[in-house]
Design an enzyme around this catalytic site. Structure first.
Site, PDB file in Angstrom:
ATOM      1  N   HIS A  91      31.987  38.213  41.041  1.00  0.00           N
ATOM      2  CA  HIS A  91      31.063  38.767  39.462  1.00  0.00           C
ATOM      3  C   HIS A  91      32.464  38.441  38.432  1.00  0.00           C
ATOM      4  CE1 HIS A  91      34.206  42.522  40.468  1.00  0.00           C
ATOM      5  NE2 HIS A  91      34.433  42.314  39.329  1.00  0.00           N
TER       6      HIS A  91
ATOM      7  N   SER B  59      39.795  43.174  38.859  1.00  0.00           N
ATOM      8  CA  SER B  59      39.053  42.073  40.023  1.00  0.00           C
ATOM      9  C   SER B  59      39.426  41.014  40.076  1.00  0.00           C
ATOM     10  CB  SER B  59      38.085  42.159  39.131  1.00  0.00           C
ATOM     11  OG  SER B  59      36.951  43.713  38.976  1.00  0.00           O
TER      12      SER B  59
ATOM     13  N   ASP C  84      30.574  38.366  47.419  1.00  0.00           N
ATOM     14  CA  ASP C  84      31.649  38.857  45.940  1.00  0.00           C
ATOM     15  C   ASP C  84      32.793  38.006  45.715  1.00  0.00           C
ATOM     16  OD1 ASP C  84      31.413  39.362  43.020  1.00  0.00           O
ATOM     17  OD2 ASP C  84      32.624  41.656  44.067  1.00  0.00           O
TER      18      ASP C  84
END
Length: 363
Positions: free
Chosen positions: A112, A216, A142
């Protein structure tokens, strides 16, 4: 750019991907020997060693041009609108974190973070920037793998074994929360095997190390400075850390990254069945197993003779008790290979050989 990409509401809080505009990064760490002697943990040596391998990832994504509003169709304003949109390219910028796993320039991050980026730039801890190529991505876990070209070997970190992480063990997250590069936060492993509704391969490490927008794709380290997770999401009522963060375990991530490096994509096995857990006392059977609730037409399971109502109790002789375990076991089998299902039908066990197909959407 907004600080968080929301996944789903959970009570009054929000489960969100920790994606931020300035940069996302996390780094994991654990308690040195001092903590074992009852002294406060000191992560200085660990941070100095691993931070050079943690990178910022800046992305640029081209946004589709705005479509003509229906009320303008057929009016004099239609031509004016189209003239304004012609040759107009809108770009959206974002950022995330990653970590170098090979001195040759291979970098791991979240899928992402890179998304459908048209341009990816990696910034090292010394401030130098390198344009990156997306080697491959996997949306189900992911994860993404990048490659940069550097004139010198990059500092890298090594994988650890996430299965060895114990609840209560020290960990450290390092990266760029809210764009503040070179940041580390410490905490413990709060829980393991968390399912948060992200996908069929949920198996997250939960930690109370502060994870914020900008983290992230960053690594979660154990006390030895090994990567045992990739920080992915937070549970937050405000968008900032609430002491509940989630990291993809290294034992799940490592084979995915290795396949991306080798093939540029991940291929998973598929049977084409809908399954649900079957536990003792639900009135169907006195044993554990996985109930086949439905079968897709022309699927590998259908061609092999599997029927709705069958109870799968083993795969290649290994017992299987949950639908999640069945999905993961089948996904690990390369398409085209044959596995042996042990099923209970009409109260009797029988074995069915099934040639595994390719999971839809993988080409």
């Amino acid at each position: 750019m907004s600080a968080l990409l929301s996944r789903r509401p959970l009570g009054h809080a929000v489960l969100a991907l920790v994606l931020a505009a300035p940069a996302l990064s996390l780094t994991g760490c654990a308690a040195p020997a001092a903590a074992q002697r009852g002294l406060p943990p000191d992560f200085a040596d660990l941070a100095e060693r691993v931070l050079p391998a943690v990178v910022n990832i800046a992305v640029t994504t081209e946004q589709r041009q705005q479509e003509l509003p229906p009320e303008l169709r057929g009016t004099p304003f239609e031509r004016y609108f189209r003239d304004r949109q012609r040759n107009r390219r809108q770009e959206v910028s974002g950022a995330g974190s990653g970590f170098v796993i090979d001195p040759a320039g291979y970098i791991v991050t979240n899928n992402h973070v890179v998304g459908n980026a048209s341009r990816v730039v990696v910034a090292l801890q010394d401030g130098s920037e390198l344009q990156a190529r997306v080697v491959g991505t996997d949306d189900l876990t992911d994860l993404a793998l990048l490659k940069v070209e550097s004139r010198s070997a990059l500092t890298s970190v090594t994988w650890g074994v996430s299965a060895q992480a114990r609840v209560g063990s020290w960990v450290v997250a390092a990266g760029n929360p809210f764009g503040l590069g070179g940041t580390i936060t410490s905490g413990i492993v709060s829980a393991r095997g968390r399912e948060i509704g992200a996908g069929p391969f949920d198996d997250f490490i939960q930690t109370d190390a502060a994870i914020n927008p900008g983290n992230s794709g960053g690594p979660l380290f154990n006390a030895a400075g090994e990567v045992i997770g990739i920080n992915t999401a937070i549970y937050s009522p405000s968008g900032a850390s609430a002491g509940i963060g989630f990291a993809t375990p290294s034992d799940l991530a490592r084979p995915v990254i290795e396949q991306l490096r080798r093939d540029g994509r991940v291929e998973r096995g598929w049977l084409g069945v809908a399954v649900q857990d079957l536990v003792p006392g639900d009135g169907r059977n006195a044993r554990r197993g996985v109930l086949v609730a439905g079968i897709e037409r022309n699927s590998p399971a259908g061609r092999a003779g599997l029927r709705q109502g069958d109870i799968v109790v083993a795969i290649n002789g290994d017992r299987v008790d949950t639908s999640r375990a069945l999905v993961r076991s089948v996904a690990a089998v390369p398409p085209g290979h044959t596995l042996r299902l042990t099923v209970v039908r009409d109260g009797r066990e029988r074995e069915l050989p099934v040639q595994v197909g390719r999971r839809p959407g993988q080409g």
